[in-house]
Scaffold this motif. Sequence first.
Motif, short mmCIF file in Angstrom:
data_model
loop_
_atom_site.label_atom_id
_atom_site.label_comp_id
_atom_site.label_asym_id
_atom_site.label_seq_id
_atom_site.Cartn_x
_atom_site.Cartn_y
_atom_site.Cartn_z
N VAL A 291 0.84 -1.20 0.00
CA VAL A 291 0.00 0.00 0.00
C VAL A 291 0.88 1.26 0.00
O VAL A 291 1.64 1.50 0.93
CB VAL A 291 -0.96 -0.01 1.22
N LEU A 292 0.77 2.04 -1.09
CA LEU A 292 1.52 3.28 -1.24
C LEU A 292 0.54 4.43 -1.09
O LEU A 292 -0.32 4.64 -1.94
CB LEU A 292 2.14 3.36 -2.64
N ALA A 293 0.65 5.18 -0.01
CA ALA A 293 -0.33 6.25 0.22
C ALA A 293 0.31 7.61 0.04
O ALA A 293 1.43 7.86 0.49
CB ALA A 293 -0.93 6.11 1.62
N THR A 294 -0.40 8.48 -0.65
CA THR A 294 0.10 9.81 -0.97
C THR A 294 -0.25 10.79 0.13
O THR A 294 -1.40 10.86 0.54
CB THR A 294 -0.58 10.29 -2.27
N THR A 295 0.74 11.56 0.57
CA THR A 295 0.46 12.56 1.60
C THR A 295 0.66 13.95 1.00
O THR A 295 1.30 14.12 -0.03
CB THR A 295 1.43 12.43 2.79
N LEU A 296 0.08 14.95 1.67
CA LEU A 296 0.23 16.32 1.20
C LEU A 296 1.51 16.93 1.81
O LEU A 296 2.00 17.93 1.34
CB LEU A 296 -0.98 17.16 1.61
N SER A 297 2.04 16.30 2.85
CA SER A 297 3.21 16.87 3.52
C SER A 297 4.49 16.32 2.92
O SER A 297 4.49 15.36 2.17
CB SER A 297 3.17 16.50 5.00
N LYS A 298 5.60 16.95 3.26
CA LYS A 298 6.89 16.48 2.78
C LYS A 298 7.53 15.48 3.76
O LYS A 298 8.64 15.04 3.56
CB LYS A 298 7.81 17.66 2.51
N GLY A 299 6.82 15.13 4.84
CA GLY A 299 7.34 14.16 5.81
C GLY A 299 7.15 12.74 5.31
O GLY A 299 6.64 11.88 6.00
N SER A 300 7.57 12.51 4.09
CA SER A 300 7.40 11.20 3.45
C SER A 300 8.42 11.17 2.32
O SER A 300 9.12 12.14 2.08
CB SER A 300 5.97 11.06 2.91
N VAL A 301 8.53 10.06 1.61
CA VAL A 301 9.56 9.99 0.56
C VAL A 301 9.03 10.48 -0.79
O VAL A 301 7.83 10.39 -1.06
CB VAL A 301 10.12 8.55 0.40
N ASP A 302 9.94 11.00 -1.60
CA ASP A 302 9.56 11.40 -2.95
C ASP A 302 9.20 10.13 -3.74
O ASP A 302 9.85 9.10 -3.59
CB ASP A 302 10.72 12.12 -3.62
N TYR A 303 8.18 10.23 -4.56
CA TYR A 303 7.67 9.04 -5.27
C TYR A 303 8.72 8.39 -6.16
O TYR A 303 8.66 7.20 -6.42
CB TYR A 303 6.43 9.41 -6.10
N ARG A 304 9.70 9.17 -6.61
CA ARG A 304 10.71 8.58 -7.50
C ARG A 304 11.70 7.69 -6.76
O ARG A 304 12.49 6.99 -7.37
CB ARG A 304 11.43 9.68 -8.27
N GLU A 305 11.64 7.74 -5.43
CA GLU A 305 12.53 6.87 -4.65
C GLU A 305 11.88 5.53 -4.35
O GLU A 305 12.51 4.64 -3.79
CB GLU A 305 12.90 7.56 -3.33
N VAL A 306 10.62 5.40 -4.69
CA VAL A 306 9.89 4.16 -4.41
C VAL A 306 9.72 3.37 -5.71
O VAL A 306 9.34 3.94 -6.72
CB VAL A 306 8.49 4.48 -3.83
#
Lengths: 251, 251
Positions: A177-192
């Motif tokens: 499960v890959l969930a998108t957040t509005l904050s930057k306290g998560s990884v950039d999608y290109r790293e996943v």
Amino acid sequence: MEIIRSKSNQLIKETKKLQQKKYRKNSYLIEGWHLLEEAQKSGAQIEIIFVTEEGMNRLEISDLIKVVSPEVLAELSDSVTPQGVVAQLALPKKSLPEKLTGKYLVLEDVQDPGNVGTMIRTADAAGYDAVFISTKTADIYNMKVLRSMQGSHFHLPVYRMEMRELLERFKISQTLVLATTLSKGSVDYREVSAPVSFALVMGNEGQGISDFMAKNADHLLHITMPGKAESLNVAVAAGILLFNFNLGVPQ
Amino acid sequence: MEIIRSKSNQLIKETKKLQQKKYRKNSYLIEGWHLLEEAQKSGAQIEIIFVTEEGMNRLEISDLIKVVSPEVLAELSDSVTPQGVVAQLALPKKSLPEKLTGKYLVLEDVQDPGNVGTMIRTADAAGYDAVFISTKTADIYNMKVLRSMQGSHFHLPVYRMEMRELLERFKISQTLVLATTLSKGSVDYREVSAPVSFALVMGNEGQGISDFMAKNADHLLHITMPGKAESLNVAVAAGILLFNFNLGVPQ
């Protein structure tokens, strides 16, 4: 040929009710020639076709046809410029597969009908296997959603269900499960990098994903924005991610 | 405190005209607190602020303020749920730079105001330098476009001009023109790598780019769709391409 010209005709009054979610127990309405063709192609169960006299020649003769005046057709449609045809279709009976293995889009409490429809259409274009929507997401049989979906619900199943149950099923099926957040306290999608079986979760326009989703997702990710805009439209963000994680081979 | 309560007040009548493009010679209207804050932050020239009594306490005292009744405010706004503030701003005077070197988005005859606004917002988020729109593209000072842009026109310049002149200027500046087509008779976008200076062209929702554009672009490209949907929404397609060609470093 009988032409229904009165908005207070019993059939018209009953049919018009299907514009409201609470009356959509067994049937729903679609508007326009493109959606009708998609319904026919997909083998959807068509119950009634309401058409103006002018539109008659575009249809093969059938018992399903009811000819109506343009005013009565406009009554059944919610479009500003109705296209001359509205059809009543049976709500499809869908049963959830035992194992949820594939590429999925999940919409958690997305409110805008245009956004919901556009995201389902994009998941269809990108070759995803199904879409799951939370119980608070806009109903896909809403005519606005249907317009922006452009028939994609005929191409891939859309299941409405509780997010708690869905996440349990993903866990059992080992679907990431890959969930998108509005904050930057998560990884950039290109790293996943997405495995063969995964679910991309998009949240509510204003609030993003729920705390429950944030706690239970395998990865939280965001789209890095080098510019000055504070956020992306949720359907645009979904498009970027759906095509990024989809492993289609360039043609 | 004087409160304007009549829709037939001369100032209100004159201001309301700015909802129509033909009257937007020197000024335009924005609606809502978010856009007003963005205007203030960016140093845009604010001419008048129309606010309801209730909204007054959110503003510093200024000669620019006109207090109006909620009904008069609704008259100036085109929103179904006006937010209590409408401002009249001076149309910015923009002069085109001599050399067009950078990352650009070009909209050729895009009609839907929501699509135009969303694409400019996305170009802003992705850190593009400017947006060029053809003379037949929806006017960006239309209130619907302004709503979906969410203030991005305060962050990056948007120029309206003839496509012929624009392409000549790109040629002189050695800026590569990448135009998106609806057909598959072009290369998949993942096979193209964008140089430092390029322009991405998106066409009309139904027709795509013009023949003139197709003939004069350096590359024609499309997004391969492994699924069954016939097309993508143009703003979604733009989002996928803008972020693909933008060389931002993941954070």
